[in-house]
Design an enzyme around this catalytic site. Sequence first.
Site, PDB file in Angstrom:
ATOM      1  N   ASP A  98       0.788  -1.228   0.000  1.00 31.54           N
ATOM      2  CA  ASP A  98       0.000   0.000   0.000  1.00 31.54           C
ATOM      3  C   ASP A  98       0.825   1.286   0.000  1.00 31.54           C
ATOM      4  OD1 ASP A  98       1.033   0.045   2.591  1.00 31.54           O
ATOM      5  OD2 ASP A  98      -0.817  -0.649   3.512  1.00 31.54           O
ATOM      6  N   GLU A 120       0.199  -9.100  -1.143  1.00 30.09           N
ATOM      7  CA  GLU A 120      -0.514  -8.596   0.033  1.00 30.09           C
ATOM      8  C   GLU A 120      -1.729  -7.773  -0.404  1.00 30.09           C
ATOM      9  OE1 GLU A 120       1.498  -7.489   4.032  1.00 30.09           O
ATOM     10  OE2 GLU A 120       0.630  -5.604   3.305  1.00 30.09           O
ATOM     11  N   GLU A 134      -2.419   5.078   2.633  1.00 26.71           N
ATOM     12  CA  GLU A 134      -2.290   3.646   2.345  1.00 26.71           C
ATOM     13  C   GLU A 134      -3.596   2.999   1.879  1.00 26.71           C
ATOM     14  OE1 GLU A 134       1.031   4.611   5.258  1.00 26.71           O
ATOM     15  OE2 GLU A 134      -1.101   5.144   5.033  1.00 26.71           O
ATOM     16  N   HIS A 210       4.253   5.764  15.172  1.00 24.33           N
ATOM     17  CA  HIS A 210       4.685   6.912  14.370  1.00 24.33           C
ATOM     18  C   HIS A 210       3.695   7.308  13.272  1.00 24.33           C
ATOM     19  CE1 HIS A 210       5.984   3.419  11.971  1.00 24.33           C
ATOM     20  NE2 HIS A 210       5.654   4.168  10.957  1.00 24.33           N
ATOM     21  N   ARG A 212       0.907   8.803  10.866  1.00 20.04           N
ATOM     22  CA  ARG A 212       0.462  10.190  10.722  1.00 20.04           C
ATOM     23  C   ARG A 212      -0.797  10.470  11.548  1.00 20.04           C
ATOM     24  NH1 ARG A 212       1.021  10.133   5.878  1.00 20.04           N
ATOM     25  NH2 ARG A 212       2.685  11.576   5.314  1.00 20.04           N
ATOM     26  N   HIS A 243      10.677   6.847  15.721  1.00 20.76           N
ATOM     27  CA  HIS A 243      10.793   7.280  14.327  1.00 20.76           C
ATOM     28  C   HIS A 243      11.581   8.580  14.250  1.00 20.76           C
ATOM     29  CE1 HIS A 243       9.534   8.266  10.195  1.00 20.76           C
ATOM     30  NE2 HIS A 243       9.197   6.993  10.096  1.00 20.76           N
TER      31      HIS A 243
END
Length: 375
Positions: A98, A120, A134, A210, A212, A243
């Site tokens: 993704d 996937e 994603e 981490h 968004r 991160h």
Amino acid sequence: MKKIKVLTIFGTRPEAVKMAPLVKELDKREVIESKVCVTAQHREMLDQVLNLFDIKPDYDLNIMQTRQTLTGITARVLEGLEDVFEEEKPDIILVHGDTTTTFAAGLAAFYKQIKVGHVEAGLRTFDKYFPFPEEMNRKLTGAIADLHFAPTTGSKNNLLREGVDENAIYVTGNTVIDAMAYTVEDDYIFENEELNSIDYSKKVIMVTAHRRENWGEGIDNICCALNKLIEENEDAEVVYLVHLNPIVKDAVYEHLGGKKRIHLLPPLDTKETHNLMNKCYLVMTDSGGLQEEAPHLGRPVLVLRGVTERPEAVEAGTVKLVGTDTMEIFNAANELLRCSDEYEKMSRAINPYGDGKASIRICDSIIKHFDSNEG
């Protein structure tokens, strides 16, 4: 049967980890001519995986830029792959999951009428902005793809509901399980000396957070929960892989920097990460990949998100969704630290993501597809 030219394309570390065992399997097949192109959407972390698996790309677009945007990534991948496709003329490209590299590569192949295999495939949250970008990357790639390699029956069912031809879907398991056969060692010694100094007879909690959608309040709440866990459980330690994004890093260090029994470390390479997971007691994460990897090692996972595109793990009992509310996180983790029955139930649940033979199934499916079409 003439050789099938397969061009595998990836650009980030998570993609590379999951595509590496597939590249290795493709190389073994006499009827396949395997080529690899990396976009280097992530540079340093991607190179770590290439070195670990001894993969030397045939093409490297090297697109990463400082403060890169989704628009910029997409445009550079489209432009870079146009020349690669013109030179190689692959029969099929393989993309994974993704990422923006995945979607842009699929789109570039569509423009050239080249077949696309989506590894996937079929993961969904059914919210186009969660996770962003994603969810739409994988949906748009699915709309373009010719072959869909779904890790689970649930993923296959998502694709069927979207009208994908059942004959184009192959349930394979997840290639990340294949990758762990290359990385996990029982007597592993870490390159990071701080990890070697930790007493793993204690209840070590491995943390990554981490995404968004967790920036701001989400990260703040996660850190507050970790502080409370450490204060109330003397036998617990936290290893937080922080991160490098300043939005995440600054917040985590403000809350947790200098705290006793809390280790703040930069992201580790794949081998270090997998072996830390193997030694720890519990994993807390907003990552997708860790939800698949940790259960393979018998480690319960608390997912620091409100939804997951991996519901099979929740249904199997290897993963529990806890969101980003401080007390929800604390209560779920505290129960696993103090209640052995609950811990055993999660750690012994069967991982739904396969048996480590996904790459074999994908290669077999590609050969079958081209063989039947040729006939």
